[in-house]
Write a protein that holds these residues in place. Structure first.
Motif, short mmCIF file in Angstrom:
data_model
loop_
_atom_site.label_atom_id
_atom_site.label_comp_id
_atom_site.label_asym_id
_atom_site.label_seq_id
_atom_site.Cartn_x
_atom_site.Cartn_y
_atom_site.Cartn_z
N MET A 1 -2.01 -4.31 -11.82
CA MET A 1 -1.99 -3.24 -10.84
C MET A 1 -3.43 -2.87 -10.47
O MET A 1 -4.25 -2.63 -11.33
CB MET A 1 -1.27 -2.01 -11.40
CG MET A 1 -1.45 -0.79 -10.54
SD MET A 1 -0.80 0.80 -11.13
CE MET A 1 -0.76 0.72 -12.86
N LYS A 2 -3.70 -2.82 -9.17
CA LYS A 2 -5.00 -2.38 -8.68
C LYS A 2 -4.90 -0.88 -8.42
O LYS A 2 -4.03 -0.43 -7.67
CB LYS A 2 -5.37 -3.13 -7.40
CG LYS A 2 -5.55 -4.63 -7.62
CD LYS A 2 -5.66 -5.35 -6.31
CE LYS A 2 -4.29 -5.34 -5.69
NZ LYS A 2 -4.01 -6.33 -4.70
N LEU A 3 -5.78 -0.12 -9.05
CA LEU A 3 -5.76 1.35 -8.99
C LEU A 3 -7.13 1.84 -8.57
O LEU A 3 -8.15 1.30 -9.00
CB LEU A 3 -5.39 1.91 -10.37
CG LEU A 3 -5.45 3.42 -10.57
CD1 LEU A 3 -4.35 4.12 -9.77
CD2 LEU A 3 -5.30 3.76 -12.06
N ILE A 4 -7.15 2.87 -7.73
CA ILE A 4 -8.38 3.56 -7.38
C ILE A 4 -8.11 5.06 -7.49
O ILE A 4 -7.00 5.52 -7.21
CB ILE A 4 -8.87 3.19 -5.96
CG1 ILE A 4 -10.26 3.77 -5.70
CG2 ILE A 4 -7.87 3.59 -4.89
CD1 ILE A 4 -10.93 3.23 -4.44
N ILE A 5 -9.13 5.79 -7.94
CA ILE A 5 -9.02 7.24 -8.08
C ILE A 5 -10.05 7.88 -7.14
O ILE A 5 -11.23 7.52 -7.17
CB ILE A 5 -9.25 7.68 -9.54
CG1 ILE A 5 -8.23 6.99 -10.45
CG2 ILE A 5 -9.17 9.19 -9.66
CD1 ILE A 5 -8.49 7.15 -11.93
N ALA A 42 -3.02 -3.38 1.03
CA ALA A 42 -3.48 -4.49 0.19
C ALA A 42 -2.89 -4.42 -1.22
O ALA A 42 -3.26 -5.21 -2.09
CB ALA A 42 -5.00 -4.50 0.12
N GLY A 43 -1.98 -3.46 -1.46
CA GLY A 43 -1.29 -3.39 -2.73
C GLY A 43 -1.91 -2.50 -3.79
O GLY A 43 -1.50 -2.53 -4.94
N TRP A 44 -2.88 -1.69 -3.42
CA TRP A 44 -3.52 -0.78 -4.36
C TRP A 44 -2.68 0.47 -4.57
O TRP A 44 -2.01 0.94 -3.65
CB TRP A 44 -4.89 -0.36 -3.86
CG TRP A 44 -5.93 -1.43 -3.93
CD1 TRP A 44 -5.98 -2.59 -3.21
CD2 TRP A 44 -7.11 -1.44 -4.75
NE1 TRP A 44 -7.11 -3.31 -3.53
CE2 TRP A 44 -7.82 -2.62 -4.47
CE3 TRP A 44 -7.62 -0.55 -5.68
CZ2 TRP A 44 -9.01 -2.94 -5.10
CZ3 TRP A 44 -8.81 -0.86 -6.30
CH2 TRP A 44 -9.49 -2.05 -6.03
N GLU A 174 -15.98 -2.98 0.58
CA GLU A 174 -16.52 -3.78 -0.52
C GLU A 174 -15.42 -4.21 -1.49
O GLU A 174 -15.37 -5.36 -1.92
CB GLU A 174 -17.63 -3.02 -1.25
CG GLU A 174 -18.33 -3.92 -2.23
CD GLU A 174 -19.72 -3.45 -2.60
OE1 GLU A 174 -20.18 -3.88 -3.67
OE2 GLU A 174 -20.34 -2.69 -1.84
N LEU A 175 -14.53 -3.28 -1.84
CA LEU A 175 -13.45 -3.63 -2.78
C LEU A 175 -12.53 -4.70 -2.21
O LEU A 175 -12.15 -5.63 -2.91
CB LEU A 175 -12.65 -2.38 -3.14
CG LEU A 175 -13.38 -1.30 -3.94
CD1 LEU A 175 -12.51 -0.07 -4.10
CD2 LEU A 175 -13.85 -1.83 -5.29
N LEU A 176 -12.19 -4.57 -0.94
CA LEU A 176 -11.28 -5.55 -0.34
C LEU A 176 -11.96 -6.89 -0.10
O LEU A 176 -11.31 -7.94 -0.19
CB LEU A 176 -10.68 -5.00 0.96
CG LEU A 176 -9.72 -3.82 0.78
CD1 LEU A 176 -9.19 -3.36 2.12
CD2 LEU A 176 -8.58 -4.16 -0.17
N SER A 177 -13.27 -6.88 0.15
CA SER A 177 -13.96 -8.17 0.32
C SER A 177 -14.04 -8.90 -1.01
O SER A 177 -13.90 -10.12 -1.06
CB SER A 177 -15.35 -7.97 0.92
OG SER A 177 -16.24 -7.41 -0.01
N LYS A 178 -14.22 -8.16 -2.12
CA LYS A 178 -14.22 -8.79 -3.45
C LYS A 178 -12.83 -9.33 -3.78
O LYS A 178 -12.70 -10.38 -4.39
CB LYS A 178 -14.64 -7.77 -4.52
CG LYS A 178 -16.11 -7.53 -4.57
CD LYS A 178 -16.45 -6.60 -5.71
CE LYS A 178 -17.94 -6.32 -5.73
NZ LYS A 178 -18.28 -5.31 -6.72
N GLN A 179 -11.80 -8.59 -3.39
CA GLN A 179 -10.42 -9.00 -3.66
C GLN A 179 -10.10 -10.30 -2.91
O GLN A 179 -9.39 -11.15 -3.42
CB GLN A 179 -9.47 -7.89 -3.22
CG GLN A 179 -8.02 -8.19 -3.47
CD GLN A 179 -7.14 -7.02 -3.04
OE1 GLN A 179 -7.48 -5.86 -3.22
NE2 GLN A 179 -5.99 -7.33 -2.48
N ALA A 180 -10.64 -10.43 -1.71
CA ALA A 180 -10.36 -11.61 -0.88
C ALA A 180 -11.06 -12.86 -1.39
O ALA A 180 -10.63 -13.98 -1.14
CB ALA A 180 -10.75 -11.35 0.56
N SER A 181 -12.18 -12.67 -2.11
CA SER A 181 -12.94 -13.86 -2.55
C SER A 181 -12.47 -14.40 -3.88
O SER A 181 -11.68 -13.89 -4.56
CB SER A 181 -14.42 -13.54 -2.62
OG SER A 181 -14.68 -12.44 -3.46
#
Length: 181
Positions: A1-5, A42-44, A174-181
């Motif tokens: 699970m991808k979580l952000i606070i 993106a599923g977060w 930035e988070l989504l670009s890292k997720q895509a790579s």
């Protein structure tokens, strides 16, 4: 699970020294809701952790706070986004509770609710206390320059490893670009 606070005032919506006391005063920062919608799509899992001492001070009640959060949810829904949970400290600064940031109680409650250790979880705030609480809980703190962020960008008290970004949208980019790579 991808979580952000996320902190609320100064990260998602405009902050006020007079406190944000009603849905009319709850105004999203440019691009913040769109950024949350992109994360959601993106599923977060997106969780808000917010000190709300205006409750203890009598500036607004729980129904008004819920109305502010409902406005946020409705605006996000229109963009295809959602917030999974709001965690709030309702106490004043003199109550010595464990949930008021800079203490990590809200973050510990989030970890427990989502059954997820917070090591490495990004946590976005605009104040030193947001970052300190998140770091104590093991999160990766991000300071945004919206809200009060510019006051703290050069602080020697920033937790080690604190990342900085212009706003929530830049963090999400930035988070989504890292997720895509």
């Amino acid at each position: 699970m991808k979580l952000i606070i996320l902190d609320r005032d100064g990260v998602i919506n405009v902050d006020s020294v007079e406190y944000v006391k009603s849905p009319e005063e709850w105004i999203p920062l440019p691009g913040s809701l769109e950024a949350i919608a992109r994360l959601h799509q993106a599923g977060w899992k997106i969780v808000v952790a917010s000190n709300q001492s205006g409750l203890a001070r009598g500036y607004f009640d729980a129904a008004m706070l819920n109305a502010m959060h409902q406005k946020c949810r409705q605006m996000l829904n229109a963009l295809g986004g959602a917030i999974d949970a709001f965690f709030v400290c309702p106490h004043g600064p003199d109550e010595d509770c464990t949930c008021r940031k800079p203490k990590p109680g809200l973050f510990e409650a989030i970890s427990q609710r989502f059954d997820k250790p917070l090591a490495g979880v990004p946590a976005v705030g605009d104040s030193l206390r947001d970052l300190q609480a998140s770091a104590l809980a093991g999160c990766n703190p991000w300071l945004v320059m919206t809200g009060n962020g510019t006051r703290y960008k050069d602080s020697p008290d920033l937790p080690p490893g604190t990342r900085q970004a212009a706003d929530l949208a830049a963090v999400v980019d930035e988070l989504l670009s890292k997720q895509a790579s």
